[in-house]
Design a protein around this motif. Structure first.
Motif, PDB file in Angstrom:
ATOM      1  N   PHE A 126    -141.568 105.942  83.269  1.00  0.00           N
ATOM      2  CA  PHE A 126    -141.916 105.309  84.536  1.00  0.00           C
ATOM      3  C   PHE A 126    -143.387 105.461  84.894  1.00  0.00           C
ATOM      4  O   PHE A 126    -143.765 105.351  86.029  1.00  0.00           O
ATOM      5  CB  PHE A 126    -141.064 105.893  85.674  1.00  0.00           C
ATOM      6  CG  PHE A 126    -139.608 105.667  85.454  1.00  0.00           C
ATOM      7  CD1 PHE A 126    -139.060 104.396  85.533  1.00  0.00           C
ATOM      8  CD2 PHE A 126    -138.780 106.717  85.145  1.00  0.00           C
ATOM      9  CE1 PHE A 126    -137.720 104.188  85.326  1.00  0.00           C
ATOM     10  CE2 PHE A 126    -137.429 106.515  84.934  1.00  0.00           C
ATOM     11  CZ  PHE A 126    -136.900 105.246  85.017  1.00  0.00           C
ATOM     12  N   GLN A 127    -144.229 105.702  83.930  1.00  0.00           N
ATOM     13  CA  GLN A 127    -145.645 105.878  84.217  1.00  0.00           C
ATOM     14  C   GLN A 127    -146.443 104.836  83.460  1.00  0.00           C
ATOM     15  O   GLN A 127    -145.958 104.210  82.530  1.00  0.00           O
ATOM     16  CB  GLN A 127    -146.109 107.268  83.811  1.00  0.00           C
ATOM     17  CG  GLN A 127    -145.419 108.367  84.595  1.00  0.00           C
ATOM     18  CD  GLN A 127    -145.838 109.745  84.105  1.00  0.00           C
ATOM     19  OE1 GLN A 127    -146.573 109.870  83.141  1.00  0.00           O
ATOM     20  NE2 GLN A 127    -145.369 110.768  84.781  1.00  0.00           N
ATOM     21  N   ASN A 128    -147.694 104.672  83.847  1.00  0.00           N
ATOM     22  CA  ASN A 128    -148.578 103.736  83.175  1.00  0.00           C
ATOM     23  C   ASN A 128    -149.503 104.440  82.200  1.00  0.00           C
ATOM     24  O   ASN A 128    -150.523 103.895  81.821  1.00  0.00           O
ATOM     25  CB  ASN A 128    -149.416 102.975  84.201  1.00  0.00           C
ATOM     26  CG  ASN A 128    -148.560 102.134  85.116  1.00  0.00           C
ATOM     27  OD1 ASN A 128    -147.458 101.750  84.749  1.00  0.00           O
ATOM     28  ND2 ASN A 128    -149.047 101.856  86.297  1.00  0.00           N
ATOM     29  N   ILE A 129    -149.179 105.666  81.825  1.00  0.00           N
ATOM     30  CA  ILE A 129    -150.029 106.433  80.917  1.00  0.00           C
ATOM     31  C   ILE A 129    -149.233 106.768  79.664  1.00  0.00           C
ATOM     32  O   ILE A 129    -148.149 107.331  79.725  1.00  0.00           O
ATOM     33  CB  ILE A 129    -150.529 107.730  81.581  1.00  0.00           C
ATOM     34  CG1 ILE A 129    -151.324 107.417  82.835  1.00  0.00           C
ATOM     35  CG2 ILE A 129    -151.378 108.535  80.605  1.00  0.00           C
ATOM     36  CD1 ILE A 129    -151.711 108.627  83.645  1.00  0.00           C
ATOM     37  N   TYR A 130    -149.810 106.400  78.525  1.00  0.00           N
ATOM     38  CA  TYR A 130    -149.245 106.751  77.231  1.00  0.00           C
ATOM     39  C   TYR A 130    -150.215 107.721  76.570  1.00  0.00           C
ATOM     40  O   TYR A 130    -151.429 107.571  76.676  1.00  0.00           O
ATOM     41  CB  TYR A 130    -149.081 105.511  76.353  1.00  0.00           C
ATOM     42  CG  TYR A 130    -148.054 104.547  76.869  1.00  0.00           C
ATOM     43  CD1 TYR A 130    -146.742 104.595  76.417  1.00  0.00           C
ATOM     44  CD2 TYR A 130    -148.388 103.588  77.821  1.00  0.00           C
ATOM     45  CE1 TYR A 130    -145.794 103.707  76.893  1.00  0.00           C
ATOM     46  CE2 TYR A 130    -147.447 102.703  78.299  1.00  0.00           C
ATOM     47  CZ  TYR A 130    -146.151 102.767  77.831  1.00  0.00           C
ATOM     48  OH  TYR A 130    -145.215 101.891  78.311  1.00  0.00           O
ATOM     49  N   VAL A 131    -149.684 108.710  75.878  1.00  0.00           N
ATOM     50  CA  VAL A 131    -150.520 109.696  75.199  1.00  0.00           C
ATOM     51  C   VAL A 131    -150.264 109.589  73.703  1.00  0.00           C
ATOM     52  O   VAL A 131    -149.131 109.707  73.247  1.00  0.00           O
ATOM     53  CB  VAL A 131    -150.219 111.128  75.682  1.00  0.00           C
ATOM     54  CG1 VAL A 131    -151.086 112.133  74.946  1.00  0.00           C
ATOM     55  CG2 VAL A 131    -150.427 111.236  77.185  1.00  0.00           C
ATOM     56  N   VAL A 132    -151.351 109.343  72.961  1.00  0.00           N
ATOM     57  CA  VAL A 132    -151.266 109.248  71.504  1.00  0.00           C
ATOM     58  C   VAL A 132    -152.074 110.407  70.940  1.00  0.00           C
ATOM     59  O   VAL A 132    -153.274 110.513  71.198  1.00  0.00           O
ATOM     60  CB  VAL A 132    -151.835 107.904  70.994  1.00  0.00           C
ATOM     61  CG1 VAL A 132    -151.675 107.803  69.496  1.00  0.00           C
ATOM     62  CG2 VAL A 132    -151.164 106.739  71.698  1.00  0.00           C
ATOM     63  N   GLN A 133    -151.414 111.270  70.179  1.00  0.00           N
ATOM     64  CA  GLN A 133    -152.101 112.430  69.606  1.00  0.00           C
ATOM     65  C   GLN A 133    -152.226 112.271  68.106  1.00  0.00           C
ATOM     66  O   GLN A 133    -151.255 112.012  67.409  1.00  0.00           O
ATOM     67  CB  GLN A 133    -151.346 113.727  69.927  1.00  0.00           C
ATOM     68  CG  GLN A 133    -152.005 114.951  69.325  1.00  0.00           C
ATOM     69  CD  GLN A 133    -151.361 116.238  69.763  1.00  0.00           C
ATOM     70  OE1 GLN A 133    -150.975 116.378  70.914  1.00  0.00           O
ATOM     71  NE2 GLN A 133    -151.234 117.175  68.846  1.00  0.00           N
ATOM     72  N   ASP A 134    -153.438 112.450  67.613  1.00  0.00           N
ATOM     73  CA  ASP A 134    -153.713 112.418  66.181  1.00  0.00           C
ATOM     74  C   ASP A 134    -154.212 113.802  65.800  1.00  0.00           C
ATOM     75  O   ASP A 134    -155.234 114.262  66.318  1.00  0.00           O
ATOM     76  CB  ASP A 134    -154.778 111.350  65.876  1.00  0.00           C
ATOM     77  CG  ASP A 134    -154.844 111.012  64.403  1.00  0.00           C
ATOM     78  OD1 ASP A 134    -154.814 111.951  63.584  1.00  0.00           O
ATOM     79  OD2 ASP A 134    -154.932 109.820  64.081  1.00  0.00           O
ATOM     80  N   ASN A 135    -153.493 114.477  64.919  1.00  0.00           N
ATOM     81  CA  ASN A 135    -153.808 115.870  64.605  1.00  0.00           C
ATOM     82  C   ASN A 135    -154.985 116.050  63.663  1.00  0.00           C
ATOM     83  O   ASN A 135    -155.494 117.158  63.529  1.00  0.00           O
ATOM     84  CB  ASN A 135    -152.583 116.576  64.034  1.00  0.00           C
ATOM     85  CG  ASN A 135    -151.516 116.749  65.086  1.00  0.00           C
ATOM     86  OD1 ASN A 135    -151.815 116.915  66.269  1.00  0.00           O
ATOM     87  ND2 ASN A 135    -150.265 116.676  64.679  1.00  0.00           N
TER      88      ASN A 135
END
Length: 197
Positions: A126-135
């Motif tokens: 329900f948020q407008n923020i996506y988090v993409v993590q690249d290690n």
């Protein structure tokens, strides 16, 4: 392994990294030269006996001389690249209709094609923020691990952030992409989506 229709930069890491470093160096030098020209202009007008130079002239000069710092200009280059690249990557897939489908495409297929590795993505409901993590993000992977180069690493993420923002724009999603680093070479891209009204 990316599907055969997805172009990959895996075999071209060295040329890209070299080009990327040269672009960063160019824009930093250009920005410093513009700052020096601006200071010289302002000093000459301050010392000028001819007081015909109006304050509005100085404001116009400031606007053009300092138009964008290096990060902003590099991010704009990335935007144009991402906007064009997403068309090549998405040409053989079915039409993406929902925001979630588009974000999954960006985080899986597009990420592999553009950056050559996989990531972990969080899709909040329900948020407008996506988090993409690249290690092990490739543009900062060559920097020493740890925290001593965090400040210098920020400019190396402007181009990839622009690539992601440009790709999303071409898919019809306005966004702000903000990369963050806590420890090298782990990079998190916070993708803030603008909801259309």
């Amino acid at each position: 392994m990316p599907p055969p229709s997805v172009p990959s930069l895996l075999g071209t890491e060295f040329p890209f990294n070299f080009l990327h470093a040269e672009i960063i160096k160019y824009y930093i030098e250009k920005h410093e030269a513009n700052k020096a020209k601006r200071a010289e202009f302002l000093e000459s007008t301050r010392l000028s006996e001819d007081s015909q130079i109006l304050e509005s002239d100085r404001n116009v000069y400031n606007h053009f001389a300092l138009r964008g710092n290096p990060e902003t200009r590099i991010e704009a280059l990335g935007y144009r690249v991402g906007y064009a690249l997403v068309e090549k990557v998405a040409r053989d897939i079915p039409r993406l209709s929902t925001e979630l489908e588009k974000m999954k495409f960006i985080c899986k297929d597009f990420w592999m094609a553009a950056f050559g590795n996989s990531n972990s993505a969080q899709f909040p409901p329900f948020q407008n923020i996506y988090v993409v993590q690249d290690n092990k993000f490739f543009t900062v992977a060559s920097l020493a691990e740890g925290t001593q180069y965090l400040k210098e690493a920020a400019i190396y993420l402007a181009f990839p952030a622009g690539v992601v923002r440009g790709a999303l724009a071409n898919l019809g999603i306005k966004s702000v992409v903000q990369p963050t680093i806590e420890t090298l070479p782990v990079v998190k891209f916070n993708v803030h989506l603008h909801k259309s009204v």
